[in-house]
Design a protein around this motif. Sequence first.
Motif, PDB file in Angstrom:
ATOM      1  N   SER A   1       0.830  -1.199   0.000  1.00  7.63           N
ATOM      2  CA  SER A   1       0.000   0.000   0.000  1.00  7.63           C
ATOM      3  C   SER A   1       0.865   1.251   0.000  1.00  7.63           C
ATOM      4  N   PRO A   2       0.896   1.980  -1.130  1.00  9.43           N
ATOM      5  CA  PRO A   2       1.709   3.201  -1.194  1.00  9.43           C
ATOM      6  C   PRO A   2       1.132   4.284  -0.303  1.00  9.43           C
ATOM      7  N   THR A   3       2.000   5.011   0.391  1.00  7.06           N
ATOM      8  CA  THR A   3       1.571   6.074   1.287  1.00  7.06           C
ATOM      9  C   THR A   3       1.533   7.403   0.559  1.00  7.06           C
ATOM     10  N   ALA A   4       1.076   8.439   1.279  1.00  9.38           N
ATOM     11  CA  ALA A   4       0.966   9.771   0.683  1.00  9.38           C
ATOM     12  C   ALA A   4       2.328  10.315   0.257  1.00  9.38           C
ATOM     13  N   SER A   5       3.394   9.859   0.887  1.00 14.07           N
ATOM     14  CA  SER A   5       4.744  10.327   0.553  1.00 14.07           C
ATOM     15  C   SER A   5       5.416   9.418  -0.480  1.00 14.07           C
ATOM     16  N   ASN A   6       4.574   8.604  -1.173  1.00 13.32           N
ATOM     17  CA  ASN A   6       5.047   7.696  -2.224  1.00 13.32           C
ATOM     18  C   ASN A   6       5.959   6.592  -1.716  1.00 13.32           C
ATOM     19  N   LEU A   7       5.919   6.349  -0.417  1.00 14.68           N
ATOM     20  CA  LEU A   7       6.629   5.220   0.155  1.00 14.68           C
ATOM     21  C   LEU A   7       5.645   4.067   0.304  1.00 14.68           C
ATOM     22  N   LYS A   8       6.154   2.856   0.331  1.00 14.20           N
ATOM     23  CA  LYS A   8       5.261   1.704   0.364  1.00 14.20           C
ATOM     24  C   LYS A   8       5.242   1.033   1.727  1.00 14.20           C
ATOM     25  N   GLU A   9       4.031   0.716   2.169  1.00 12.27           N
ATOM     26  CA  GLU A   9       3.829  -0.028   3.395  1.00 12.27           C
ATOM     27  C   GLU A   9       3.456  -1.460   3.015  1.00 12.27           C
ATOM     28  N   GLU A  10       3.980  -2.425   3.753  1.00 14.53           N
ATOM     29  CA  GLU A  10       3.726  -3.829   3.435  1.00 14.53           C
ATOM     30  C   GLU A  10       3.140  -4.535   4.653  1.00 14.53           C
ATOM     31  N   ILE A  11       2.018  -5.222   4.424  1.00 20.97           N
ATOM     32  CA  ILE A  11       1.367  -5.977   5.491  1.00 20.97           C
ATOM     33  C   ILE A  11       1.411  -7.445   5.108  1.00 20.97           C
ATOM     34  N   GLU A  12       2.021  -8.275   5.953  1.00 21.42           N
ATOM     35  CA  GLU A  12       2.151  -9.704   5.673  1.00 21.42           C
ATOM     36  C   GLU A  12       1.317 -10.507   6.664  1.00 21.42           C
ATOM     37  N   VAL A  13       0.508 -11.440   6.131  1.00 25.32           N
ATOM     38  CA  VAL A  13      -0.364 -12.251   6.978  1.00 25.32           C
ATOM     39  C   VAL A  13      -0.389 -13.687   6.468  1.00 25.32           C
ATOM     40  N   LEU A  14      -0.904 -14.583   7.309  1.00 22.76           N
ATOM     41  CA  LEU A  14      -1.152 -15.969   6.894  1.00 22.76           C
ATOM     42  C   LEU A  14      -2.647 -16.219   6.763  1.00 22.76           C
ATOM     43  N   GLY A  15      -3.414 -15.706   7.666  1.00 25.28           N
ATOM     44  CA  GLY A  15      -4.865 -15.836   7.627  1.00 25.28           C
ATOM     45  C   GLY A  15      -5.453 -15.016   8.748  1.00 25.28           C
TER      46      GLY A  15
END
Length: 400
Positions: free
Chosen positions: A252-266
């Motif tokens: 998910s790109p942020t307002a400052s054009n940096l990317k946030e990453e969320i990792e899950v299994l379920g």
Amino acid sequence: MDKNSSTRFFNIIHNNCAPKDLDSFLEEISKSENEESYLKLISSVLEENTNGEAAEETKARLKKRFLSICNSQEFKLEAKVSGFTFIKMFYRYAAVILLSLSLFGGFFYITHFQKKTILPIVNIIKPGGNNAILTLSNGKKISLTNTKSGELASVVGVSIIKTKDGELIYKVVKDSSAASNNIDLAINTLETPRGGQYQIILEDGSKVWLNASSSLKFPPSFAKHKQRIVELSGEAYFEVAKDKNKPFKVISPTASNLKEEIEVLGTHFNINNYQDEHFAKTTLLEGSINVKTVAGSEILKPGQQLLSGNNSFKVRSVDVEDVIAWKNGYFIFENDNLEGVLKKIARWYDVEFVYNGSLNHIKILGSVSRNTPLIEVLKILEQTDKFKFKLQGRRIVVMQ
């Protein structure tokens, strides 16, 4: 509470009292020790005077009236009245709502809650709904707003179906060798406009609810992928299907054009990452997720929310039901600043708010259905007496 108080309560709801009696009544039920007694009285009134379909209509009217007068108040408490649950922002006014409803053959005019408004009767702007556009990997665009239910398209081994309920489903065709050997690895995009929302079930069974002005990029199938990776802009609620051998990641790109990453299994979680917001908000409802930002990473527990922005992040505990209220058809504001409230309303009703200076000093506490016409929502907000609205088509001027 004594017998005289009980008698006075019934006189009031039957329109048999003087204005001074109402004022005295309000003062009495403001006392915390009287809350339980009056709650029982309210419940008995509803049970005795409503039944069947009439009861449901009464409860709906009670809820609408309650939410319309109880924003920006001091506290909230869950309460049940004759099987009807509502958010109790300011308990002592709950009984008074009964007076404004024509439930008992009479009508009592309550000056306490009659507010003058400058909103015109015209300019009926309806709330948003299931509106979205699906873009296939070959560039073809399909409007999901007007398209009939059934199979919309098929890529190699995957059928794309719109249900009668307006849900989009990606389904792998059984016994298809093409599905396992030649699966399309390109990207599809589901995009909601301002005033839109949509739900999709991905090929792996994961469910995603997309809020207004948002987009989700994803492969038609994860069969040939080592990881299940999707990209989100805006806001979405995820219920991810478990697969220990194939982690699910949201970029998910942020307002400052940096990317946030969320990792899950379920797990179940919500991401709010609009470009016009100061912070990205990732909230965990169930399971476990690892949120990675440029400032570091954090493993969240259920009930926690990570806010990231300006090369930093922090974790806090939140009421998850408030966070996903949009998915369940409500706006819930918990001392939110007015600017943030207006952004949410603007996205859902596809309007523009115009104002001078800052509105962050004005706090809003309350709840209202997202099915409510815009003009009614604005009237509710005006009851704070801190600002007024002037409608100019879909342009709304905020006057302090």
